[in-house]
Design an enzyme around this catalytic site. Structure first.
Site, mmCIF file in Angstrom:
data_model
loop_
_atom_site.group_PDB
_atom_site.id
_atom_site.type_symbol
_atom_site.label_atom_id
_atom_site.label_comp_id
_atom_site.label_asym_id
_atom_site.label_seq_id
_atom_site.Cartn_x
_atom_site.Cartn_y
_atom_site.Cartn_z
ATOM 1 N N ALA A 66 -33.305 19.689 -18.033
ATOM 2 C CA ALA A 66 -34.614 20.266 -17.740
ATOM 3 C C ALA A 66 -35.673 19.289 -18.248
ATOM 4 O O ALA A 66 -35.384 18.391 -19.048
ATOM 5 C CB ALA A 66 -34.735 21.616 -18.437
ATOM 6 N N GLY A 111 -29.494 20.863 -18.344
ATOM 7 C CA GLY A 111 -29.597 21.382 -16.981
ATOM 8 C C GLY A 111 -28.753 20.594 -15.985
ATOM 9 O O GLY A 111 -28.357 21.136 -14.951
ATOM 10 N N GLU A 114 -25.421 21.993 -16.215
ATOM 11 C CA GLU A 114 -25.522 23.359 -15.653
ATOM 12 C C GLU A 114 -25.525 23.335 -14.120
ATOM 13 O O GLU A 114 -24.944 24.220 -13.486
ATOM 14 C CB GLU A 114 -26.763 24.059 -16.221
ATOM 15 C CG GLU A 114 -26.574 24.375 -17.701
ATOM 16 C CD GLU A 114 -27.864 24.807 -18.390
ATOM 17 O OE1 GLU A 114 -28.841 24.040 -18.370
ATOM 18 O OE2 GLU A 114 -27.896 25.919 -18.931
ATOM 19 N N GLU A 134 -29.118 20.734 -25.792
ATOM 20 C CA GLU A 134 -30.352 21.502 -26.045
ATOM 21 C C GLU A 134 -30.537 21.801 -27.525
ATOM 22 O O GLU A 134 -31.654 21.886 -28.023
ATOM 23 C CB GLU A 134 -30.316 22.830 -25.264
ATOM 24 C CG GLU A 134 -30.468 22.681 -23.758
ATOM 25 C CD GLU A 134 -29.155 22.508 -23.021
ATOM 26 O OE1 GLU A 134 -28.127 22.218 -23.672
ATOM 27 O OE2 GLU A 134 -29.157 22.660 -21.784
HETATM 28 N N1 CAA Z 1 -36.869 15.419 -19.405
HETATM 29 C C1 CAA Z 1 -37.925 14.607 -19.200
HETATM 30 N N2 CAA Z 1 -37.864 13.263 -19.265
HETATM 31 C C2 CAA Z 1 -36.664 12.723 -19.551
HETATM 32 C C3 CAA Z 1 -35.523 13.498 -19.766
HETATM 33 C C4 CAA Z 1 -35.654 14.910 -19.672
HETATM 34 N N3 CAA Z 1 -34.611 15.738 -19.819
HETATM 35 N N4 CAA Z 1 -34.484 12.678 -20.046
HETATM 36 C C5 CAA Z 1 -34.975 11.435 -19.989
HETATM 37 N N5 CAA Z 1 -36.297 11.451 -19.692
HETATM 38 C C6 CAA Z 1 -37.194 10.313 -19.564
HETATM 39 C C7 CAA Z 1 -37.483 9.681 -20.900
HETATM 40 O O1 CAA Z 1 -38.519 10.373 -21.575
HETATM 41 C C8 CAA Z 1 -37.871 8.284 -20.469
HETATM 42 O O2 CAA Z 1 -39.199 8.312 -20.010
HETATM 43 P P1 CAA Z 1 -40.234 7.119 -20.391
HETATM 44 O O3 CAA Z 1 -39.630 5.898 -19.749
HETATM 45 O O4 CAA Z 1 -41.505 7.558 -19.754
HETATM 46 O O5 CAA Z 1 -40.250 7.041 -21.870
HETATM 47 C C9 CAA Z 1 -36.983 8.015 -19.279
HETATM 48 O O6 CAA Z 1 -36.552 9.290 -18.812
HETATM 49 C C10 CAA Z 1 -35.739 7.200 -19.603
HETATM 50 O O7 CAA Z 1 -35.076 7.874 -20.688
HETATM 51 P P2 CAA Z 1 -34.660 7.120 -22.053
HETATM 52 O O8 CAA Z 1 -35.601 6.003 -22.355
HETATM 53 O O9 CAA Z 1 -34.481 8.167 -23.098
HETATM 54 O O10 CAA Z 1 -33.254 6.510 -21.598
HETATM 55 P P3 CAA Z 1 -32.020 6.130 -22.554
HETATM 56 O O11 CAA Z 1 -31.092 5.342 -21.704
HETATM 57 O O12 CAA Z 1 -32.473 5.547 -23.815
HETATM 58 O O13 CAA Z 1 -31.342 7.540 -22.889
HETATM 59 C C11 CAA Z 1 -30.521 9.747 -22.388
HETATM 60 C C12 CAA Z 1 -30.756 8.314 -21.861
HETATM 61 C C13 CAA Z 1 -29.429 9.736 -23.455
HETATM 62 C C14 CAA Z 1 -30.052 10.602 -21.185
HETATM 63 C C15 CAA Z 1 -31.834 10.303 -22.980
HETATM 64 O O14 CAA Z 1 -32.882 10.113 -22.023
HETATM 65 C C16 CAA Z 1 -31.792 11.755 -23.316
HETATM 66 O O15 CAA Z 1 -31.215 12.115 -24.329
HETATM 67 N N6 CAA Z 1 -32.429 12.619 -22.489
HETATM 68 C C17 CAA Z 1 -32.565 14.012 -22.762
HETATM 69 C C18 CAA Z 1 -31.257 14.760 -22.565
HETATM 70 C C19 CAA Z 1 -31.408 16.229 -22.938
HETATM 71 O O16 CAA Z 1 -31.675 16.572 -24.062
HETATM 72 N N7 CAA Z 1 -31.240 17.109 -21.930
HETATM 73 C C20 CAA Z 1 -31.378 18.525 -22.114
HETATM 74 C C21 CAA Z 1 -32.764 18.962 -21.742
HETATM 75 S S1 CAA Z 1 -33.071 20.649 -22.173
HETATM 76 C C22 CAA Z 1 -32.376 21.578 -20.927
HETATM 77 O O17 CAA Z 1 -31.760 21.055 -20.003
HETATM 78 C C23 CAA Z 1 -32.621 23.043 -21.064
HETATM 79 C C24 CAA Z 1 -32.036 23.905 -20.013
HETATM 80 O O18 CAA Z 1 -30.848 24.104 -19.915
HETATM 81 C C25 CAA Z 1 -32.922 24.657 -19.125
#
Ligand code: CAA
Length: 260
Positions: A66, A111, A114, A134
């Site tokens: 998400a 997500g 999911e 999450e």
């Molecule tokens: N939402 C919004 N933006 C995201 C994102 C997300 N879930 N995941 C990555 N991005 C963005 C980053 O902010 C970054 O943007 P900028 O270039 O503007 O800074 C861009 O995508 C590239 O990401 P990273 O620089 O972090 O890339 P990385 O290779 O260093 O890491 C990753 C990759 C491990 C996937 C890392 O991006 C990460 O941990 N992302 C989040 C994963 C996460 O926590 N997902 C769960 C979300 S909560 C959810 O899903 C709730 C639900 O069930 C409803």
């Protein structure tokens, strides 16, 4: 339909629907989710489409979850609306009559995992990563992870993944029954298309009946599930495809299914 956050290609009965927000690793913004629901509804209505494949744009991610930036600004009512929209999309995905295969080409987190759990089955590239991280954000899965993950991999493994936020690779995901098959990144889409085209060649009515019986029977008493199967099985005998399939076998020729 023209989409801003999705790409769609249809070939030989197979729709390849690609989450296309690569700058945010295909994170599920509200706009993307609205388009996703609309696209699924269009694909369900399109007689040309027999099977759907979901994948992510770019080489890095299927869907990184998400949209964290959007969630940071949400109050509880907005979070409820956001969760409800995700649930609406995934329950439509899970129950649409056409099979949907997830082709996971990188990170499928939160997500993202999911979405894959609502698909009929999952193929993955060997660099894919799954998880429900999450908990590291101080929240929990909001698009069905607490419900579909235990049903897919078992309660205890689901608890471990959700409580620790640990990610698992494609091979581990295959070992625990989350992923069906693992391919190299280059092979993932061609192999998924091959499987999808094989399914697209079957009777759409029989595939729909099988999907409905599996879904409707999964969470209920087995004997009630068997009643659902009996009804779904017998209804096919009023259809031309069943007559054709049974006759073709006896005439030692390939069947020609027409979806009637
Ligand atoms: N939402 C919004 N933006 C995201 C994102 C997300 N879930 N995941 C990555 N991005 C963005 C980053 O902010 C970054 O943007 P900028 O270039 O503007 O800074 C861009 O995508 C590239 O990401 P990273 O620089 O972090 O890339 P990385 O290779 O260093 O890491 C990753 C990759 C491990 C996937 C890392 O991006 C990460 O941990 N992302 C989040 C994963 C996460 O926590 N997902 C769960 C979300 S909560 C959810 O899903 C709730 C639900 O069930 C409803």
């Amino acid at each position: 339909m023209v989409y801003e956050n999705l790409l769609l290609e249809i070939e030989e009965g197979v729709a390849l629907l690609t989450f296309n927000r690569p700058k945010a690793l295909n994170a599920l913004s509200t706009d993307l989710l609205n388009e996703f629901r609309d696209a699924l509804q269009e694909l369900e209505k399109n007689d040309e489409v027999k099977v759907v494949i979901l994948t992510g744009a770019g080489s890095k991610a299927f869907v990184a979850g998400a949209d964290i930036a959007a969630m940071k600004e949400m109050n509880s009512q907005e979070a409820l609306d956001y969760s409800s929209l995700g649930h609406e999309c995934l329950s439509y995905l899970e129950t649409m009559s056409k099979p949907v295969i997830a082709a996971v080409n990188g990170f499928a987190l939160g997500g993202g995992t999911e979405v894959t759990l609502a698909c009929d089955f999952i193929f993955a590239s060997d660099n894919a990563k799954f998880g429900q991280p999450e908990i590291n954000l101080g929240i929990i899965p909001g698009y069905g992870g607490t419900q579909r993950l235990p049903r897919t991999v078992g309660k205890n493994l689901a608890r471990e993944l959700i409580y620790t936020g640990d990610l698992i690779g494609a091979e581990r995901a295959r070992e625990i029954g989350l992923v069906n098959k693992v391919f190299s990144p280059e092979e993932l889409i061609p192999e998924t298309k091959k499987a999808a085209k094989k399914i697209a060649g079957k009777s759409t009515l029989a595939i729909k009946a099988a999907k409905t019986a599996i879904n409707a029977g999964y969470d209920i008493d087995q004997s009630d599930g068997c009643e659902i199967e009996k009804k779904a099985f017998s209804q096919l005998f009023d259809c031309k495809d069943a007559k054709e399939g049974l006759t073709a076998f006896l005439e030692k020729r390939p069947p020609k299914f027409i979806g009637q």
